[in-house]
Design a protein around this motif. Structure first.
Motif, short mmCIF file in Angstrom:
data_model
loop_
_atom_site.label_atom_id
_atom_site.label_comp_id
_atom_site.label_asym_id
_atom_site.label_seq_id
_atom_site.Cartn_x
_atom_site.Cartn_y
_atom_site.Cartn_z
N ALA A 1 -11.73 -1.92 14.26
CA ALA A 1 -11.18 -0.99 15.25
C ALA A 1 -10.49 -1.73 16.39
CB ALA A 1 -12.30 -0.11 15.80
N THR B 1 -6.56 -1.11 17.08
CA THR B 1 -6.16 -0.58 18.38
C THR B 1 -5.26 -1.56 19.11
OG1 THR B 1 -8.29 0.58 18.48
CG2 THR B 1 -7.01 0.44 20.52
N GLN C 1 -6.65 5.59 27.75
CA GLN C 1 -6.08 5.93 26.45
C GLN C 1 -6.38 4.85 25.42
OE1 GLN C 1 -4.12 8.88 25.24
NE2 GLN C 1 -5.12 7.76 23.58
N ALA D 1 -9.81 5.40 24.37
CA ALA D 1 -9.93 6.55 23.46
C ALA D 1 -9.47 6.18 22.06
CB ALA D 1 -9.09 7.72 24.01
N TRP D 2 -8.40 5.41 21.94
CA TRP D 2 -7.93 4.96 20.63
C TRP D 2 -8.99 4.10 19.96
CZ3 TRP D 2 -2.42 3.27 22.54
CH2 TRP D 2 -1.59 4.40 22.61
N ALA E 1 -12.26 4.16 20.51
CA ALA E 1 -13.41 5.01 20.13
C ALA E 1 -13.10 5.79 18.85
CB ALA E 1 -13.75 5.96 21.27
N GLU E 2 -11.89 6.29 18.74
CA GLU E 2 -11.48 7.03 17.54
C GLU E 2 -11.53 6.14 16.31
OE1 GLU E 2 -7.15 8.18 15.82
OE2 GLU E 2 -7.54 8.80 17.88
N SER E 3 -10.97 4.94 16.43
CA SER E 3 -10.94 4.01 15.31
C SER E 3 -12.34 3.52 14.97
CB SER E 3 -10.01 2.83 15.65
OG SER E 3 -9.76 2.03 14.53
N SER E 4 -13.14 3.26 16.00
CA SER E 4 -14.51 2.80 15.78
C SER E 4 -15.32 3.84 15.03
CB SER E 4 -15.17 2.51 17.14
OG SER E 4 -16.52 2.16 16.98
N SER E 5 -15.15 5.09 15.39
CA SER E 5 -15.89 6.16 14.71
C SER E 5 -15.49 6.24 13.24
CB SER E 5 -15.60 7.49 15.41
OG SER E 5 -16.22 8.55 14.74
N ARG E 6 -14.21 6.07 12.96
CA ARG E 6 -13.72 6.13 11.57
C ARG E 6 -14.27 4.98 10.74
NH1 ARG E 6 -8.90 6.30 12.76
NH2 ARG E 6 -8.09 4.23 12.27
#
Length: 472
Positions: free
Chosen positions: A431, A435, A452, A455-456, A458-463
């Motif tokens: 991630a 990012t 931002q 947030a990017w 966190a989104e990638s980490s969750s995926r």
């Protein structure tokens, strides 16, 4: 059938002398005390074409001239009773060069010959007390020189030094092919000269000032700046690698937008992502310095890069502010980059800050980097489709908690993140790099809020948290 033989290169007319190691060489020598890596640690390899008008004799003479010019290439290193070493510069001698002669009808690719040689030369390492710290190979076609390859020890060259050697050889080859005298050697110190300067009072003052700088960094560092965030994987340290054409284009463009250098931009982007990882207002990071700001050191082969501890403040409210802070940190680090690592290491260890992070941007020093985007953000984003990711290393231990390396070719950046999985689990390593690329592309055209970037991430980490990285 390919035939292999050796030809001796003779060098003469140089100074013969002995000297202590430079501070940069001393740092490498201490790594070599580990018997498991003493022969193979950090061997740099390069290859290059030879103009077709040159004979074997021309090529050997030019190699001999290279050895005469650069004392570090005709030096042996001898251990002392204290565990240090001295460097013995040879005034004259010879060096065997491996010759690979491929008939025109042989199907073997030139790239295979060169790659096999470089892998073998690097893996063999060097016996520094008995051998010169460089090896050469010439690939021929029916006796005509086609390609030159070399492997050089890190005691005698760093990345920039290897590029200087390629440039020297290319200039001499071109001049000989054009029937002109070879260009004069560039003005530069030799390693024995630098070792002498470092032993003088002005050298000791430089060390004292570097120690003061490092103490100031340690005073700014809070307790436990890199706390555990996850259960460790097995093995514990993972290295993720992302190769990107997009970052190669974006970095220079974004640097101009923020009126800074590509290296400072890349450090600022790394720090923006570290805000997602560490809780405190600061984090420790060793910055690798080329130590080539003084004219007599710019063209010096065997002037070795060194790292120095810095502490970066993460309280900036905007990316522009973070870039400005990183630029100031880099400028001060550059002033103190050349110092005696042994002194710094002891001080840092006593403070319990010997692990931390490291940032090593080699890519920004490459010639021929792209300077303009493909026209639009959409065009640049399209380049991301060609990016690749892999896990080249997984090991049980590493001397740093996090190592961010930026390497690769001029038009394709290699982002390498080696991390303790307690700090960054494998999914977060992926991630972080994804990012990094995403933010670099957008920052080439417009400002991005630090929130931002978070947030990017966190989104990638969750995926990526849903992926089992241990099996692939």
């Amino acid at each position: 059938m390919i035939t292999i033989h050796t030809a001796d290169v003779e060098f003469y007319g140089g100074r013969a002398r002995t000297a202590p190691l430079t501070w940069g060489q001393e740092a490498i020598w201490e790594v070599l005390h580990d018997g498991d890596v003493a022969r193979t640690y950090a061997v740099l390899t390069r290859w290059m074409p030879i103009p077709l008008l040159l004979s074997v004799g021309d090529v050997l003479q030019i190699i001999g001239e290279l050895l005469r010019r650069h004392e570090g290439l005709r030096t042996r290193y001898h251990p002392t009773a204290s565990g240090d070493a001295t460097q013995e510069v040879l005034g004259s001698g010879s060096l065997p060069v491996e010759m690979h002669d491929r008939p025109v009808d042989d199907p073997t690719e030139y790239s295979t010959i060169v790659t096999d040689y470089l892998v073998r030369a690097a893996s063999a390492g060097f016996d520094h007390a008995e051998e010169l710290p460089i090896r050469f190979s010439v690939t021929l076609q029916d006796g005509i020189p086609i390609l030159l390859a070399f492997a050089v020890s890190h005691l005698a060259a760093d990345f920039v030094s290897a590029e200087l050697l390629v440039a020297d050889l290319a200039a001499m080859f071109r001049a000989r092919a054009d029937g002109k005298p070879v260009p004069p050697a560039r003005r530069a110190l030799q390693p024995a000269d630098l070792a002498l300067l470092e032993s003088r009072p002005e050298g000791q003052l430089r060390n004292i000032e570097a120690a003061r700088f490092i103490r100031r960094q340690l005073d700014r560092l809070g307790p436990d700046p890199l706390p555990a965030r996850a259960t460790p994987a097995t093995p514990r340290f993972y290295r993720g690698r992302l190769e990107s054409d997009a970052v190669a284009v974006a970095a220079g463009v974004a640097a101009r937008r923020y009126r800074t250098t590509p290296s400072v931009f890349l450090l600022a982007l790394t720090s923006a992502l570290m805000r997602c990882v560490v809780p405190g207002p600061t984090y420790p990071i060793d910055l690798m310095q080329g130590n080539r700001t003084e004219p007599e050191l710019t063209g010096m082969v065997a002037n070795l890069s060194q790292s120095i501890l810095t502490v970066i403040d993460l309280t900036a409210e905007t990316f522009t502010e973070l870039v400005g802070h990183c630029a100031a940190v880099v400028a001060e680090a550059r002033t103190h980059g050349r110092h005696r690592k042994r002194m710094a290491h002891d001080m840092i260890c006593r403070a319990g800050a010997d692990r931390g992070c490291q940032f090593n941007d080699i890519w920004s020093q490459l010639p021929g980097r792209p300077t303009r985007p493909d026209a639009t953000l959409r065009d640049l984003a399209r380049l991301r489709a060609s990016s690749t990711f892999d896990w080249p290393e997984r090991v049980t231990d590493k001397n740093k908690d996090l190592f961010m390396g930026i390497h690769g070719a001029a038009e394709r950046v290699q982002l390498s993140l080696f991390a303790d999985t307690v700090l960054l689990p494998p999914g977060d390593i992926r991630a972080f790099l994804d990012t990094f690329e995403r933010a670099a592309v957008v920052l080439a055209f417009e400002d991005v809020a630090l929130d931002q970037v978070a947030a990017w991430f966190a989104e990638s980490s969750s995926r990526y948290a849903q992926v089992d990285w241990t099996s692939g």
